[in-house]
Design an enzyme around this catalytic site. Structure first.
Site, PDB file in Angstrom:
ATOM      1  N   ARG A 214       0.809  -1.229   0.000  1.00 23.57           N
ATOM      2  CA  ARG A 214       0.000   0.000   0.000  1.00 23.57           C
ATOM      3  C   ARG A 214       0.839   1.274   0.000  1.00 23.57           C
ATOM      4  O   ARG A 214       0.395   2.328   0.441  1.00 23.57           O
ATOM      5  CB  ARG A 214      -0.982   0.009   1.178  1.00 23.57           C
ATOM      6  CG  ARG A 214      -2.023  -1.104   1.127  1.00 23.57           C
ATOM      7  CD  ARG A 214      -3.100  -0.874   2.174  1.00 23.57           C
ATOM      8  NE  ARG A 214      -4.136  -1.891   2.089  1.00 23.57           N
ATOM      9  CZ  ARG A 214      -4.123  -3.039   2.771  1.00 23.57           C
ATOM     10  NH1 ARG A 214      -3.121  -3.302   3.596  1.00 23.57           N
ATOM     11  NH2 ARG A 214      -5.102  -3.907   2.639  1.00 23.57           N
TER      12      ARG A 214
ATOM     13  N   LYS B 127       2.887  11.311 -10.758  1.00 21.38           N
ATOM     14  CA  LYS B 127       2.059  10.472 -11.620  1.00 21.38           C
ATOM     15  C   LYS B 127       2.845   9.224 -12.020  1.00 21.38           C
ATOM     16  O   LYS B 127       3.935   9.327 -12.589  1.00 21.38           O
ATOM     17  CB  LYS B 127       1.617  11.240 -12.864  1.00 21.38           C
ATOM     18  CG  LYS B 127       0.590  12.315 -12.587  1.00 21.38           C
ATOM     19  CD  LYS B 127       0.350  13.202 -13.778  1.00 21.38           C
ATOM     20  CE  LYS B 127      -0.238  12.466 -14.957  1.00 21.38           C
ATOM     21  NZ  LYS B 127      -0.581  13.389 -16.070  1.00 21.38           N
TER      22      LYS B 127
ATOM     23  N   GLU C 172       9.727  18.287 -23.926  1.00 21.41           N
ATOM     24  CA  GLU C 172       9.080  18.677 -22.671  1.00 21.41           C
ATOM     25  C   GLU C 172       9.624  20.008 -22.165  1.00 21.41           C
ATOM     26  O   GLU C 172       8.886  20.810 -21.592  1.00 21.41           O
ATOM     27  CB  GLU C 172       9.267  17.588 -21.615  1.00 21.41           C
ATOM     28  CG  GLU C 172       8.477  16.314 -21.866  1.00 21.41           C
ATOM     29  CD  GLU C 172       6.976  16.492 -21.663  1.00 21.41           C
ATOM     30  OE1 GLU C 172       6.569  17.474 -21.010  1.00 21.41           O
ATOM     31  OE2 GLU C 172       6.216  15.647 -22.163  1.00 21.41           O
TER      32      GLU C 172
ATOM     33  N   LYS D  45       7.572  22.966 -13.821  1.00 22.38           N
ATOM     34  CA  LYS D  45       6.650  21.864 -13.549  1.00 22.38           C
ATOM     35  C   LYS D  45       6.348  21.771 -12.055  1.00 22.38           C
ATOM     36  O   LYS D  45       5.203  21.491 -11.663  1.00 22.38           O
ATOM     37  CB  LYS D  45       7.207  20.539 -14.050  1.00 22.38           C
ATOM     38  CG  LYS D  45       6.206  19.412 -13.809  1.00 22.38           C
ATOM     39  CD  LYS D  45       6.473  18.150 -14.564  1.00 22.38           C
ATOM     40  CE  LYS D  45       5.306  17.182 -14.362  1.00 22.38           C
ATOM     41  NZ  LYS D  45       5.536  15.864 -14.992  1.00 22.38           N
TER      42      LYS D  45
ATOM     43  N   GLU E 299      -4.463  16.956 -10.510  1.00 23.19           N
ATOM     44  CA  GLU E 299      -5.067  17.311 -11.793  1.00 23.19           C
ATOM     45  C   GLU E 299      -6.511  17.801 -11.647  1.00 23.19           C
ATOM     46  O   GLU E 299      -7.384  17.445 -12.426  1.00 23.19           O
ATOM     47  CB  GLU E 299      -4.996  16.144 -12.785  1.00 23.19           C
ATOM     48  CG  GLU E 299      -3.607  15.865 -13.298  1.00 23.19           C
ATOM     49  CD  GLU E 299      -3.616  14.886 -14.459  1.00 23.19           C
ATOM     50  OE1 GLU E 299      -4.347  13.891 -14.407  1.00 23.19           O
ATOM     51  OE2 GLU E 299      -2.877  15.126 -15.421  1.00 23.19           O
TER      52      GLU E 299
ATOM     53  N   ARG F 263      -3.127  21.886 -13.415  1.00 22.76           N
ATOM     54  CA  ARG F 263      -2.181  20.887 -13.918  1.00 22.76           C
ATOM     55  C   ARG F 263      -2.515  20.434 -15.337  1.00 22.76           C
ATOM     56  O   ARG F 263      -1.658  19.897 -16.038  1.00 22.76           O
ATOM     57  CB  ARG F 263      -2.137  19.686 -12.968  1.00 22.76           C
ATOM     58  CG  ARG F 263      -1.030  18.699 -13.295  1.00 22.76           C
ATOM     59  CD  ARG F 263      -0.787  17.764 -12.143  1.00 22.76           C
ATOM     60  NE  ARG F 263       0.204  16.764 -12.451  1.00 22.76           N
ATOM     61  CZ  ARG F 263       0.792  15.996 -11.554  1.00 22.76           C
ATOM     62  NH1 ARG F 263       0.491  16.131 -10.282  1.00 22.76           N
ATOM     63  NH2 ARG F 263       1.688  15.095 -11.899  1.00 22.76           N
TER      64      ARG F 263
ATOM     65  N   ASN G 135      -0.576  19.048 -20.117  1.00 18.39           N
ATOM     66  CA  ASN G 135      -0.933  18.138 -21.205  1.00 18.39           C
ATOM     67  C   ASN G 135      -0.843  18.811 -22.569  1.00 18.39           C
ATOM     68  O   ASN G 135      -1.319  18.246 -23.560  1.00 18.39           O
ATOM     69  CB  ASN G 135      -2.355  17.603 -20.984  1.00 18.39           C
ATOM     70  CG  ASN G 135      -2.431  16.645 -19.817  1.00 18.39           C
ATOM     71  OD1 ASN G 135      -1.551  15.816 -19.628  1.00 18.39           O
ATOM     72  ND2 ASN G 135      -3.469  16.772 -19.006  1.00 18.39           N
TER      73      ASN G 135
ATOM     74  N   HIS H 283      -0.198  16.787 -25.711  1.00 14.56           N
ATOM     75  CA  HIS H 283      -0.298  15.371 -25.379  1.00 14.56           C
ATOM     76  C   HIS H 283      -1.547  14.695 -25.944  1.00 14.56           C
ATOM     77  O   HIS H 283      -1.558  13.484 -26.123  1.00 14.56           O
ATOM     78  CB  HIS H 283      -0.255  15.181 -23.859  1.00 14.56           C
ATOM     79  CG  HIS H 283       1.130  15.312 -23.291  1.00 14.56           C
ATOM     80  ND1 HIS H 283       1.864  16.456 -23.411  1.00 14.56           N
ATOM     81  CD2 HIS H 283       1.903  14.434 -22.591  1.00 14.56           C
ATOM     82  CE1 HIS H 283       3.042  16.289 -22.810  1.00 14.56           C
ATOM     83  NE2 HIS H 283       3.095  15.079 -22.319  1.00 14.56           N
TER      84      HIS H 283
ATOM     85  N   HIS I 264      -0.219  11.616 -27.697  1.00 15.92           N
ATOM     86  CA  HIS I 264      -0.446  10.242 -27.248  1.00 15.92           C
ATOM     87  C   HIS I 264      -1.091   9.405 -28.341  1.00 15.92           C
ATOM     88  O   HIS I 264      -0.820   8.202 -28.464  1.00 15.92           O
ATOM     89  CB  HIS I 264      -1.309  10.240 -25.990  1.00 15.92           C
ATOM     90  CG  HIS I 264      -0.547  10.507 -24.732  1.00 15.92           C
ATOM     91  ND1 HIS I 264      -1.164  10.759 -23.517  1.00 15.92           N
ATOM     92  CD2 HIS I 264       0.779  10.578 -24.481  1.00 15.92           C
ATOM     93  CE1 HIS I 264      -0.249  10.960 -22.594  1.00 15.92           C
ATOM     94  NE2 HIS I 264       0.941  10.855 -23.149  1.00 15.92           N
TER      95      HIS I 264
ATOM     96  N   HIS J 230       8.228   9.246 -27.050  1.00 15.77           N
ATOM     97  CA  HIS J 230       7.221  10.100 -26.399  1.00 15.77           C
ATOM     98  C   HIS J 230       7.438  11.569 -26.723  1.00 15.77           C
ATOM     99  O   HIS J 230       6.502  12.284 -27.112  1.00 15.77           O
ATOM    100  CB  HIS J 230       7.247   9.876 -24.888  1.00 15.77           C
ATOM    101  CG  HIS J 230       6.331  10.790 -24.138  1.00 15.77           C
ATOM    102  ND1 HIS J 230       4.963  10.672 -24.173  1.00 15.77           N
ATOM    103  CD2 HIS J 230       6.587  11.876 -23.344  1.00 15.77           C
ATOM    104  CE1 HIS J 230       4.402  11.610 -23.437  1.00 15.77           C
ATOM    105  NE2 HIS J 230       5.364  12.364 -22.926  1.00 15.77           N
TER     106      HIS J 230
END
Length: 561
Positions: A315, A337, A379, A423, A433, A437, A441, A444, A448, A461
């Site tokens: 956990r 993330k 990025e 960032k 998010e 935030r 993206n 993206h 993606h 990427h």
């Protein structure tokens, strides 16, 4: 020990210290001491008038005396001038009873705020190009501000929201801060100790990011600074371990830190549930405990995979990122993330799990293949376009040396550091998010889709994000949001780094299908992060499907649309 009886606000001129201070004073029932106002009352002239008539050095002596006197009054909320924290005597005096809060925002955001302020012309230290001057002051003063007790990213916060964050931190952290016996010595030192390059602070969690050459050799010291004293369980890939595994193992062995390592095959295909299951089995065999730490040594794939495993085994286990690529340093390692891929799309199974720290050794970038080095700068360019417009010019000026791997180490660390700070500011403001935030993206949504349509092999990427940013710029231009010149500037900067600005031959339908599985879809509507101008983002869910399809087809044909 009880909470501090003073809250002290420091930061650049125009960042909002006075307005936040007013809210804090009202909520606490304490007086607000604005040191600029105190100086005016005492001298009969404003700080601006004193600087113009007597010079900055003379003004700083007056300011130091006023700040030291204000620090004796408690309880109080103290809003300081932008340069007050440069004085060692003032820093120590403020720290004796005060909880020190650094209010932070990008120079562009502050400049925009100042242009709307009625007293904008009364700041002689910001004459000329306000944004450039704020950037210069930020670089000069950040090492001093970094020794505040709390970092408050106010980029997207109202004064009420900023005050609420400060009060939560004040009640939780100020007793410990005032009890730290070494704190006043650090504050009173003439030259501030070297601080981390950036800090991510979500109120519930706070961690440092170190960026620079030689950081892997400092790993044992960094782990101790993070309070990690158990075993270290290193997860890496076959390429990275061959390059840097010996350095990490030797450094840990010499420090007497026990641990073990697990190596996965290089490449995006390792970022899947079956490989995560293998890592769970390995951790069980190692009898891993919650006091042990998972060290993610590698690029973005390793960071995502190891982070997902650390988030879910027992956990949650402590996680430390050791990123070895530009992409991992500026994106994957910062923000918490973590995820693995599914056949239907990228990062569809994941969690938010903040690391204990990020240790980015820019020396490792010299071992990257050229293509991997270059893709990471997508990025960096993204962060410049959405947040740090001054960085756009610096990237354009130094594109050849940065992309060619010949940049001076200090330049490389400075560029990576600025991207990381951008960032960190966003994810600290919005760790899950919920709002701001989303701007991360940028590029993206289409990116993606391009990445997935290429089987995660045709485009790396960063390359896919570069194409996606061109697509987002074209959408914004055709919707009348973005000036055509700014749209062309996207392509010019990306080309200067050798990044793709189109995806010739890609299966358009496969791109569009992958976009339909995008995590950013809300109530069936695709959300696009678009620019109205560099540094000014907007999230839109009303982009016509036909426009999206036309733009993607243009990217696939290699032509403008």
């Amino acid at each position: 020990m009880s909470a501090a009886r003073q809250i002290v606000l420091v930061g650049l001129s125009g960042v909002g210290k006075s307005s936040v201070g007013e809210v804090l004073a009202e909520r606490l029932g304490w007086p607000l001491l604005d040191t600029d106002d105190l100086i005016t009352e005492r001298e009969g002239r404003t700080p601006a008038q004193l600087i113009v008539s007597g010079g900055e050095a003379s003004f700083r002596r007056i300011e130091e005396r006023v700040v030291v006197e204000a620090a004796r009054r408690r309880p109080a909320v103290i809003a300081t001038g932008g340069g007050a924290f440069l004085s060692a005597r003032a820093r120590r005096a403020l720290g004796e009873s005060g909880f020190l809060c650094h209010l932070d925002a990008t120079p562009q955001a502050i400049a925009d705020r100042l242009r709307q302020a009625p007293d904008a012309s009364e700041r002689p230290l910001l004459s000329g190009d306000v944004e450039r001057r704020l950037l210069e002051l930020d670089q000069q003063r950040r090492p001093y501000y970094a020794h505040a007790d709390a970092w408050i990213p106010v980029q997207a916060l109202t004064p009420d929201e900023a005050a609420s964050r400060i009060l939560a931190l004040w009640s939780e952290r100020s007793p410990g801060a005032l009890a730290d016996e070494r704190r006043l010595a650090r504050l009173g030192a003439e030259a501030p100790a070297r601080a981390p390059t950036a800090v991510v602070d979500t109120v519930s969690e706070r961690y440092p990011v170190w960026v620079g050459a030689g950081e892997l050799e400092r790993l044992p010291d960094r782990l101790r600074m993070l309070g990690l004293g158990g075993r270290v369980l290193v997860i890496s890939d076959s390429d990275v371990i061959a390059l840097h595994g010996r350095t990490v193992a030797q450094t840990l062995d010499e420090a007497g830190i026990a641990g073990a390592s697990y190596i996965v095959p290089s490449g995006e295909r390792s970022k899947q549930l079956s490989v995560a299951a293998e890592l769970y089995g390995w951790l069980a065999e190692q009898r891993a405990e919650r006091g042990d730490a998972v060290l993610a040594l590698g690029g973005g794939m390793v960071g995502d995979l190891a982070g997902y495993v650390a988030a879910t085994y027992l956990r949650g286990m402590p996680l430390v990122h050791l990123p070895t690529s530009v992409l991992a340093m500026t994106d994957a390692s910062v923000g918490g993330k973590v995820a693995v891929d599914l056949p239907q799309g990228k990062n569809l199974v994941g969690a938010f799990h903040q690391p204990r720290g990020v240790i980015a050794d820019t020396g490792t970038l010299a071992t990257l293949p050229h293509r991997s080095l270059v893709e990471g700068f997508a990025e960096v360019i993204k962060h410049a376009l959405i947040l740090d417009t001054e960085l756009i010019d610096d990237l354009a000026e130094h594109a050849a040396e940065l992309a060619g791997g010949t940049a001076d180490p200090s330049l490389l660390a400075a560029v990576i550091g600025r991207s990381v700070r951008a960032k960190a500011l966003v994810v600290s403001s919005d760790p899950h998010e919920a709002g701001m935030r989303a701007i991360l993206n940028y590029g993206h949504t289409i990116g993606h889709g391009v990445e997935a349509a290429g089987g995660y092999e045709q485009f790396l990427h960063g390359e896919a994000v570069a194409v996606g940013m061109v697509g987002a710029a074209r959408i914004a231009e055709r919707m009348g949001l973005l000036d055509p010149g700014d749209s062309r500037r996207h392509e010019e900067l990306l080309r200067a780094f050798g990044l793709p600005v189109a995806c010739p031959g890609i299966d358009v339908e496969a791109v569009l299908q992958a976009m339909r599985y995008d995590k950013k879809i809300v109530s069936g509507q695709q959300r696009f992060v678009l620019l109205e101008a560099p540094g000014r983002t907007v999230v839109r869910d009303d982009v016509p499907e036909r426009l999206v399809e036309d733009v993607v087809r243009g990217l696939a044909s290699g032509t403008a649309t």
